[in-house]
Design an enzyme around this catalytic site. Sequence first.
Site, PDB file in Angstrom:
ATOM      1  N   GLU A 277       0.827  -1.218   0.000  1.00  0.00           N
ATOM      2  CA  GLU A 277       0.000   0.000   0.000  1.00  0.00           C
ATOM      3  C   GLU A 277       0.857   1.263   0.000  1.00  0.00           C
ATOM      4  O   GLU A 277       0.840   2.055   0.958  1.00  0.00           O
ATOM      5  CB  GLU A 277      -0.947   0.002   1.209  1.00  0.00           C
ATOM      6  CG  GLU A 277      -1.952  -1.114   1.138  1.00  0.00           C
ATOM      7  CD  GLU A 277      -3.080  -1.036   2.160  1.00  0.00           C
ATOM      8  OE1 GLU A 277      -4.135  -1.587   1.901  1.00  0.00           O
ATOM      9  OE2 GLU A 277      -2.875  -0.410   3.227  1.00  0.00           O
TER      10      GLU A 277
ATOM     11  N   GLU B 240      -5.347  -8.439  -1.051  1.00  0.00           N
ATOM     12  CA  GLU B 240      -6.034  -8.299   0.238  1.00  0.00           C
ATOM     13  C   GLU B 240      -7.502  -8.042  -0.030  1.00  0.00           C
ATOM     14  O   GLU B 240      -7.831  -7.186  -0.858  1.00  0.00           O
ATOM     15  CB  GLU B 240      -5.488  -7.111   1.053  1.00  0.00           C
ATOM     16  CG  GLU B 240      -4.123  -7.293   1.627  1.00  0.00           C
ATOM     17  CD  GLU B 240      -3.701  -6.133   2.526  1.00  0.00           C
ATOM     18  OE1 GLU B 240      -4.563  -5.496   3.166  1.00  0.00           O
ATOM     19  OE2 GLU B 240      -2.493  -5.864   2.580  1.00  0.00           O
TER      20      GLU B 240
END
Length: 474
Positions: A179, A371
């Site tokens: 991220e 995810e």
Amino acid sequence: MSFPKNFLWGGATAANQCEGGFDKDGRGLANVDVCPNGEDRLKVISGKMKMFDFDDKHYYPAKLGIDMYNHYKEDIKLFGEMGFKVYRLSIAWSRIFPNGDEKTPNEKGLLFYENIFKECHKYGIEPLVTITHFDCPMHLIKEYGGWRNRKLIDFYKNLCITLFNRYKGLVKYWITFNEINMILHLPFMGAGLYFEEGEDENKIKYQAAHNELVASALATKIAHEVDPNNRVGCMFAAGSTYPFNCKPENIWEALCKERKEYFFVDVQAQGKYPNYALKMLERNNCMPEIWEGDLQLLEKNTVDFVSFSYYNTNCINVDEQVEVTSGNLFASVKNPYLKYTDWGWSIDPLGLRITLNEVYDRYRKPLFIVENGIGAIDTINENGEIIDDYRINFHRDHIKAMKDAIEIDSVDLMGYTTWGCIDLVSASSGEMKKRYGFIYVDLDNEGKGSLKRTKKKSFDWYKKVIASNGEDLD
Ligand code: BG6
């Protein structure tokens, strides 16, 4: 058949949220260790409260994680039983280089991951390795200021060279930074950034972003040189932003919001700073220092695949009288058409199909959902079972959306690793009770519990999904 034959089904974890063993076998202290749970967590992870070491007033959940350091064999065996084709995990940088700036790695740290990878292969599981999932050795933060400092590129490069050479043949899927856009939202956790009073936070964040982008391109280059079989991906926190209505100002704001997050991937997948970003950086006086050769490096070393986390979509409204809720990245306007989790994150399976299409149209590279999941409170019934139908429903609906994206929209999707396939510490709240797993871990928010692993109802369900390559979702 809609899912390709070699589709990579599996689960994902991160070192700092599950390993524990924070001081074992020579591991050094990292930013992720000193993030407490409780009300100060948000201040610490966003770089607003200085926490460079442990104190007596707080509890630090990463110290223990779910003690995977001592349970990894048992845990990987369970992943094998579910039929995982891939297991996404991350390296704790300070296990390999305790301070981050040493020349020679810590052999015990290297051996720990080597054993994990071998254990995975025993069950036919391909490791997918995130080189840094929010980890930054504390020494690099105290001494150099974290990723604001260009010197971190060299330290990270050293880490990559070490990993690629040592694990050649054992690992072929790599993700450079977890991220990467989290730098903008939670900069201490995301990039080891702490801000002194009066500093220009935006300027520092974009300098750190540039340094990470260069480091990521370097890693991609080296990975390909060390082994042409290596496949390297970038990773960002995704989730489309919807305009609240058709008011043009809302459409525009939604586009600007998305660009802010896409900026990182635009560079990593397309190889150059997009024009909108250059203008924005200039306008806001936060243009990073770019060294000679940087732009060429970025252009020549784009990623092989684009991976992302998807939890929720966001909604934006320029008018103020609207209800606000939370989400993975930032607070968002409440979308009246969606249901919400216990933590206020929207549940939007069609949003995943929308996001997949947006990302694929933009980059035309293979995608990987690394995810996805629902953070929920699980209860154990009188028979000792955890009947987590809400989790099964969540994944079923999202897998259907993936299927549509592949079958109808022709999106090239490589795989799906559900977040927190085994319960672990929450990144945003530091809680254990926010559970994502197919495997329950007996541990509470204060670190009390037997650490016993128990299969939830979703365990057998996911096993069936994998065995049928996504065809049997009942
Ligand atoms: C992502 C992170 O932001 O979302 C994970 O990559 C994190 O580390 C996950 O755990 C879920 O968020 P949370 O806050 O519920 O743990």
